[in-house]
Design an enzyme around this catalytic site. Structure first.
Site, PDB file in Angstrom:
ATOM      1  N   HIS A  80     -15.601  12.899   4.631  1.00 38.69           N
ATOM      2  CA  HIS A  80     -15.530  11.946   5.743  1.00 38.69           C
ATOM      3  C   HIS A  80     -14.186  11.221   5.679  1.00 38.69           C
ATOM      4  O   HIS A  80     -13.493  11.088   6.670  1.00 38.69           O
ATOM      5  CB  HIS A  80     -16.704  10.972   5.672  1.00 38.69           C
ATOM      6  CG  HIS A  80     -16.764  10.018   6.825  1.00 38.69           C
ATOM      7  ND1 HIS A  80     -17.819   9.177   7.049  1.00 38.69           N
ATOM      8  CD2 HIS A  80     -15.880   9.762   7.817  1.00 38.69           C
ATOM      9  CE1 HIS A  80     -17.590   8.452   8.132  1.00 38.69           C
ATOM     10  NE2 HIS A  80     -16.420   8.773   8.609  1.00 38.69           N
ATOM     11  N   GLU A 127      -8.887   8.615  10.979  1.00 42.07           N
ATOM     12  CA  GLU A 127      -8.887   8.380   9.530  1.00 42.07           C
ATOM     13  C   GLU A 127      -7.521   7.897   9.053  1.00 42.07           C
ATOM     14  O   GLU A 127      -7.404   7.024   8.198  1.00 42.07           O
ATOM     15  CB  GLU A 127      -9.311   9.652   8.774  1.00 42.07           C
ATOM     16  CG  GLU A 127     -10.776  10.017   8.966  1.00 42.07           C
ATOM     17  CD  GLU A 127     -11.730   8.923   8.478  1.00 42.07           C
ATOM     18  OE1 GLU A 127     -11.581   8.474   7.334  1.00 42.07           O
ATOM     19  OE2 GLU A 127     -12.624   8.523   9.258  1.00 42.07           O
ATOM     20  N   HIS A 131      -7.488   4.155   7.709  1.00 37.56           N
ATOM     21  CA  HIS A 131      -7.511   4.128   6.240  1.00 37.56           C
ATOM     22  C   HIS A 131      -6.215   4.616   5.592  1.00 37.56           C
ATOM     23  O   HIS A 131      -5.767   4.051   4.602  1.00 37.56           O
ATOM     24  CB  HIS A 131      -8.672   4.971   5.727  1.00 37.56           C
ATOM     25  CG  HIS A 131     -10.004   4.608   6.311  1.00 37.56           C
ATOM     26  ND1 HIS A 131     -10.658   3.439   5.988  1.00 37.56           N
ATOM     27  CD2 HIS A 131     -10.778   5.237   7.221  1.00 37.56           C
ATOM     28  CE1 HIS A 131     -11.804   3.383   6.667  1.00 37.56           C
ATOM     29  NE2 HIS A 131     -11.888   4.461   7.424  1.00 37.56           N
TER      30      HIS A 131
END
Ligand SMILES: *[C@@H]1O[C@H](CO)[C@@H](O)[C@H](O)[C@H]1NC(C)=O
Ligand SMILES: *[C@@H]1O[C@H](CO)[C@@H](O)[C@H](O)[C@H]1NC(C)=O
Ligand SMILES: *[C@@H]1O[C@H](CO)[C@@H](O)[C@H](O)[C@H]1NC(C)=O
Ligand SMILES: *[C@@H]1O[C@H](CO)[C@@H](O)[C@H](O)[C@H]1NC(C)=O
Ligand SMILES: *[C@@H]1O[C@H](CO)[C@@H](O)[C@H](O)[C@H]1NC(C)=O
Length: 260
Positions: A80, A127, A131
């Site tokens: 993920h 993502e 992050h």
């Protein structure tokens, strides 16, 4: 007495006050302008974080959580994300560029797919934006290629899929005590990952959905301490993962099919 003197003085000075005000506002304005600058500037740097989560999810459960009609969810745990704790969206000017992943595209599609959509680009962009831009404060992760490669490297090293099989935990119509899964993982890795589940529908059992391993900045496995998980409920999620919560110590589905 003093007060009275002060009042008198001030009263006497009353006609002058507007000048003070105008002058004062001018300096106050300058002050706040520069203070704002300092604040905005420092805001680019306090993105301190302590550990990374390498988050695996179970595609069948991701599909269950979605209205999207998944055709053939992968039958192995996929990535993920690789998430620094405590921080998100650290650099809005560092744009995702898919060309930088050219060399690792095969692995990206196999191990880090967007489970719900055939085109993975917007998932990877999400993502990176949320992050990766924070992880990039580490020199070992300070480019898109490094960030995504490192996650793949660790995913392979952790090798969750084959270890689960090795200890006999297999997806299917059967279920497990959560403790059996947790103890198996802890005995393999010597650390306790966070295991998240989808809450049961009525009369059903919880369903395992996500396994988070915690890593130090030197990329060694560490225990996840409970406290500091970022509360990101107000942030946008990609897979409705806000529906997942720490599994309860009860029976747990590990489904191989969407409909059990
Ligand atoms: C944000 O990203 C841009 C573009 O890569 C870079 O030039 C800048 O130094 C980064 N800012 C911070 C605070 O890392
Ligand atoms: C995207 O990455 C490629 C390959 O590294 C590079 O040639 C290209 O200039 C980048 N594009 C942008 C808009 O930065
Ligand atoms: C995937 O989506 C991106 C934008 O989200 C688009 O630029 C790209 O062309 C798409 N790729 C394919 C193969 O459709
Ligand atoms: C993690 O915690 C377990 C106990 O829950 C302990 O046995 C183990 O040594 C710890 N591992 C590390 C690397 O700190
Ligand atoms: C675990 O139990 C609590 C309390 O009964 C409940 O609120 C929570 O939703 C449960 N979590 C899962 C994943 O089922």
């Amino acid at each position: 007495m003093l007060l009275r003197k002060y009042l008198v003085k001030n009263l006497k000075m009353k006609p002058v006050i507007p000048y003070y005000l105008i002058f004062g506002c001018f300096w106050l304005g300058i002050f706040f302008e520069s203070a704002k600058h300092i604040l905005v500037h420092s805001d680019a740097y306090p993105h301190k974080w302590e550990k990374l989560y390498l988050v695996h999810h179970w595609p069948v459960t991701v599909c269950k959580m979605s209205k999207n009609d998944c055709k053939d969810p992968e039958m192995y745990w996929t990535i993920h994300g690789l998430w620094p704790d405590k921080t998100e969206d650290c650099n809005k000017t560092w744009h995702f560029n898919i060309s930088e992943l050219q060399d690792i595209m095969g692995d990206m599609k196999q191990f880090w797919p967007d489970v719900l959509h055939p085109n993975h680009t917007s998932f990877w962009k999400h993502e990176w934006d949320k992050h990766g831009t924070c992880a990039a404060t580490l020199e070992t992760l300070n480019s898109q290629k490094k960030y995504f490669s490192k996650a793949l490297e660790f995913y392979k090293k952790i090798n969750l899929n084959s270890y689960l099989l090795k200890v006999g935990i297999k997806p299917g119509s059967t279920y497990y005590e959560l403790a059996a899964i947790r103890d198996a993982l802890t005995s393999v890795y010597s650390v306790e990952p966070k295991i998240q589940c989808l809450s049961p529908e009525e009369g059903q059992l919880q369903t395992i959905g996500q396994i988070k391993f915690c890593l130090t900045k030197e990329f060694t496995l560490r225990n996840c301490t409970e406290s500091t998980s970022i509360s990101s409920s107000y942030h946008e999620h990609f897979f409705k993962e806000e529906e997942l919560s720490i599994c309860n110590d009860t029976l747990t589905y590990y489904p191989s099919h969407l409909h059990t």
